[in-house]
Design a protein around this motif. Sequence first.
Motif, short mmCIF file in Angstrom:
data_model
loop_
_atom_site.label_atom_id
_atom_site.label_comp_id
_atom_site.label_asym_id
_atom_site.label_seq_id
_atom_site.Cartn_x
_atom_site.Cartn_y
_atom_site.Cartn_z
N PHE A 39 0.82 -1.21 0.00
CA PHE A 39 0.00 0.00 0.00
C PHE A 39 0.85 1.27 0.00
CE2 PHE A 39 -2.79 -3.08 2.31
CZ PHE A 39 -3.73 -3.23 1.31
N GLU A 86 -8.64 -0.39 -1.36
CA GLU A 86 -7.78 0.45 -2.19
C GLU A 86 -8.26 1.90 -2.19
OE1 GLU A 86 -9.01 -2.46 -3.03
OE2 GLU A 86 -7.16 -3.65 -2.99
N ASP A 101 -6.35 5.23 -0.80
CA ASP A 101 -6.19 6.44 -1.61
C ASP A 101 -6.62 7.69 -0.85
OD1 ASP A 101 -5.23 5.01 -3.75
OD2 ASP A 101 -7.16 4.89 -4.80
#
Length: 594
Positions: free
Chosen positions: A155, A217, A221
């Motif tokens: 990540f 995800e 972000d």
Amino acid sequence: TLGAVVIFALNIWCCVETLLSSSSAMMNTLFIAGSKRGLLSAGRPRLINKSLVCTPGLKIRFPIELPVGKRDNRLSSADLRKPRLWIDTAIPVTESPELGARIMEETGNATLTRERVSPPLQSRSIKNNRTRPKNQASFKGLVLSLSEKASKGEFSREHQMPRKKTVLLLHPPGACSAFTRSGSQYPPLGLNQLKAIIGDTSQVDVLEADGHGLTVEKTVDRIWECAPQAVGMTVTCGTKELTNAWSTVVKNIHTDYKPIVIVGGPAAAFETDSIMKVCRNVDVVVKGEGEVTFPLIVKILQEKEGSPVTEVLEALSRIPGVCVRNKPQINDIKVPTLPSDEFKELPFPDFSTSPVSSYWAPDAQRYPMVTMMTQRGCIAKCSFCNTPQIHGRQIRGWSNEQIIAELIKLKRQHGVKEVSFVDDVFTNRRGGPLKLCKLLIEQELNLTWYCNVRADQITPKMAETMKAAGCHQVFIGFESGCDEMLLRINKGETVKDLERGAGLLKRVGISISIGFIVGLPGETEDSVKKSIALCNRVKPDRVQFTRFTPIPGSAIALQHGLDAGRGFHDRSAEDQIEQWIEQCYEACQYHPSL
């Protein structure tokens, strides 16, 4: 594509039409949701005793709702676009296994059920609240994989922008929906309360990843874009692993720095050491009411921005109620609470950027809905509960007038139609529940709502006024149908009190949801049978039989030295308690849970 959606809808409609024609005389509502091609479904249906049954559900992206026996059997485009929500029951749908097999084939293992619409006070069908958290096993696997991926740097990404937030308060994916029995979606009131306390969203904001339906995800972000100096989360006895996973993710997103991870919540007061052991990347645990501590934390973070992390943590450790990793005697730190006169000055939780349209609960009748806590503290002395140890026995809360003003605001800004009052006991209200109900009636807010009550506090006048004010359901903690057991846990009520209070509420048309705790110290076969008998006498609309789980800080846990162990709704053990729970549901005429 549009063509694929139309074809899929037609396939579903063929099944619906067949069922409608064979069941036109029934007073039911049919709900269908497909899981084909990525469409969300609550769970796979199974054929049990030649009946198609379904597991409890969550929000559905492509549901269709039709009254059985409807004369106009055509679906408009508006019907297909209209968002619907799944019901939480697990009851028989049809006695035809052939039809069930066809439905599963046509809709890609769709989930199908129906909700009974029987005349008030005549229905013997009780909704079964005994359900598994949605996909809990797979969710635990996801949590474990999160930590592994984060540790491997999957990540990580470069940070090329200036720091945007001082603190980002994170409600991660699954924080609510994966841990509630029915997959409900509630607002994170505690985090929204802290956001309101600061009042500057440029410095402190809430990321409701679960409510917004963000993927892992997308959540990563958003955290990266906010570039916070610190990330805060709520931790409970049941979400330590989730908190550990996301604290690990947070620490491994930015390549140039690692945000400080701060947690607080109900578990923090009595499980500080346990949280530190399980959540290895948590830096700070905040004990007590965050409204006292959080402004001081934000102030220090702003003053120390750019300073070494060790220096920042050292400054934070001087704040009352703040426990910093590797500091001695973290369990001896006193829990700060807000004085009663100052509580009324608090702002209500900030819903300005919340996904209010996504909030859902099986008990709600209308949407949009929100939850609201109007007070803290409890005057009762139940030995299985730790609320008095956390919030005290003095009732502290907003005035009735403040509550009405906030409800008007929520209705005006978000179109709220339903409220779940999440006070431990609504009828404990310091300003008087009757006065609040009368104000709801006078203001003509046209809100429906539900709450928690004690049976011994219900009077005929209170029941009638609550109903007139929009209350359609209450939850009553019965705990046991045995007077000896009630005495053991300091419930302060008798079986007679429980029956009387429930009867008064049912008489005015308020639905009853009751809860029993199975496996309390001293539980026997005889006491379990008495609970079953009480349930069958009261005939509630909903019931749940939950496994006794010692709550840290409660009198019963301290007295017996018990560990929390399995959760309230854990069904993995095949022990005496699980057998008793099975016995209770079967004897109370419930369909077996899946």
